[in-house]
Design an enzyme around this catalytic site. Sequence first.
Site, PDB file in Angstrom:
ATOM      1  N   CYS A   1       0.815  -1.302  -0.049  1.00 58.18           N
ATOM      2  CA  CYS A   1      -0.104  -0.115  -0.035  1.00 58.18           C
ATOM      3  C   CYS A   1       1.062   1.309   0.057  1.00 58.18           C
ATOM      4  O   CYS A   1       1.356   1.584  -0.915  1.00 58.18           O
ATOM      5  CB  CYS A   1      -1.067   0.011   1.351  1.00 58.18           C
ATOM      6  SG  CYS A   1      -2.205   1.065   0.869  1.00 58.18           S
TER       7      CYS A   1
ATOM      8  N   HIS B   1      -3.817  -5.696   1.023  1.00 57.31           N
ATOM      9  CA  HIS B   1      -3.590  -5.809   2.328  1.00 57.31           C
ATOM     10  C   HIS B   1      -4.294  -7.449   2.653  1.00 57.31           C
ATOM     11  O   HIS B   1      -5.105  -7.804   2.093  1.00 57.31           O
ATOM     12  CB  HIS B   1      -4.375  -5.354   3.301  1.00 57.31           C
ATOM     13  CG  HIS B   1      -3.763  -3.575   3.453  1.00 57.31           C
ATOM     14  ND1 HIS B   1      -2.439  -3.414   3.738  1.00 57.31           N
ATOM     15  CD2 HIS B   1      -4.422  -2.332   2.762  1.00 57.31           C
ATOM     16  CE1 HIS B   1      -2.365  -2.259   3.700  1.00 57.31           C
ATOM     17  NE2 HIS B   1      -3.300  -1.524   3.272  1.00 57.31           N
TER      18      HIS B   1
END
Length: 485
Positions: free
Chosen positions: A333, A430
């Site tokens: 991310c 994630h």
Amino acid sequence: MKRIMIQGAGSNVGKSLLVAGLCRHFTRLGMTVRPFKPQNMSNNAAVAEGGEIGRAQALQARACKVAPHVDMNPVLLKPESETGAQVIVQGKRLTTVKARGYAALKPQLMAPVLDSFRRLQSQADLVIVEGAGSPAEVNLRAGDIANMGFAHEACVPVILTGDIDRGGVIAQLVGTQAVLDPGDAAMIRGFLINKFRGDPRLFDDGYRLIEQRTGWPGLGVIPWFPHAHRLPAEDAAELSSGGGGTRGNGQFLIAVPHLNRIANFDDLDPLAQEPGVTLKIVKPGQPLPVESDLIILPGSKATIADLAHFRAEGWDIDLAAALSRGARVLGLCGGYQMLGREIADPDGIEGKPGSVAGLGLLDLTTVMTADKRVTETEAIHPASGTRVKGYEIHLGRTEGPDRARPLFSVNGQPEGAVRADGRAMGSYLHGMFTEDAFRRAFLAGLGATPGNFSYDQSVEETLDALADHLAANVDCEKLLALASI
């Protein structure tokens, strides 16, 4: 309708785990249970119904054997700086405010908080509510939606919890009663002592003293739960405290810099439990180990600021040295964005408009945008053919030549990127390491020796063990009776 609220005499007294364990205990008794936290502050978020809630409430939902829902955490604050935070209301971003601005906003948030609570009540036999911080912070009482303000509005009895491991637990509990308004103190119907080490009988006199001084009945002394590290933590402080700085003793070394605004760090939990892995959280002031096999740049709530912090620590130099010795780097991310050539923020989403140079390890450019992508995602890892279920929570779009070699494929579209030599890679996904088959294939591809344990099974077994632990040490019948008042 039964409802009870677990508040703490301070932060990090173990409220989140207590609620999770109690949720699992009463669920196993056949009750329909729901967790609730009116206001949370955490950058460790989960995706629920297309919105965001605190990771702890997602774990508590799992303890209740139900899917997480945005009503379980109607107000989530995600710190972006020392004085400002993004405000998420019922799963969606409302605004970004400074601390003083939030104080003015709070009175408007009680209505959605109560709406969410009432919806959960209508579905459940029991709602277990988690407070935030401590009700002893009486300077924050005006407009409070997190502790006593909510308890009064929703008529929820309170159990106050003290952390004996820190010392001074008698002062924590007696002192809290002393500073509370009498009306607030009357909401407290009992207390718990948490994190006791040794023979709990040694605290008998202290326990009785608290009962005598406060008039509150004690509901139990809870011994230290040694397996808490197997469950996702909500507070980043847990990463490098209580032995959390280095986990495991395997030969394969994974190093992770502890960024100022580290986010979604539960990505690391499955790796920390791998028997062949040593996971080292590198605190500011410490070098990234050049002997690392893999360096993970984790998620960040403030990518540009954390990139500046990364360089200020000299970690960019350490990373280059580790790569020259054969290490690999994975960006997740915000860490993925950092690995590119440039991060542009033309609209000032994270601060002043402008752009900064990335670490240049992937041929990519990120442009920050106001639209946030919050979604659950299913992907395929082309290198191993394994499937991954994860989630995305991020601002910005990332494009560039290295995306021609994606780390994952999502509905036939590339996700993430891998450098031509395979030494640098990144992804917005994630939760990838919770998938056992992918985790094993990924680690084996880097030369590690993965184990055969199931991460999901580990979480389930730990929740059951936590429920057993609380059932043995908490007067759950009295707690349930108090929840009916």
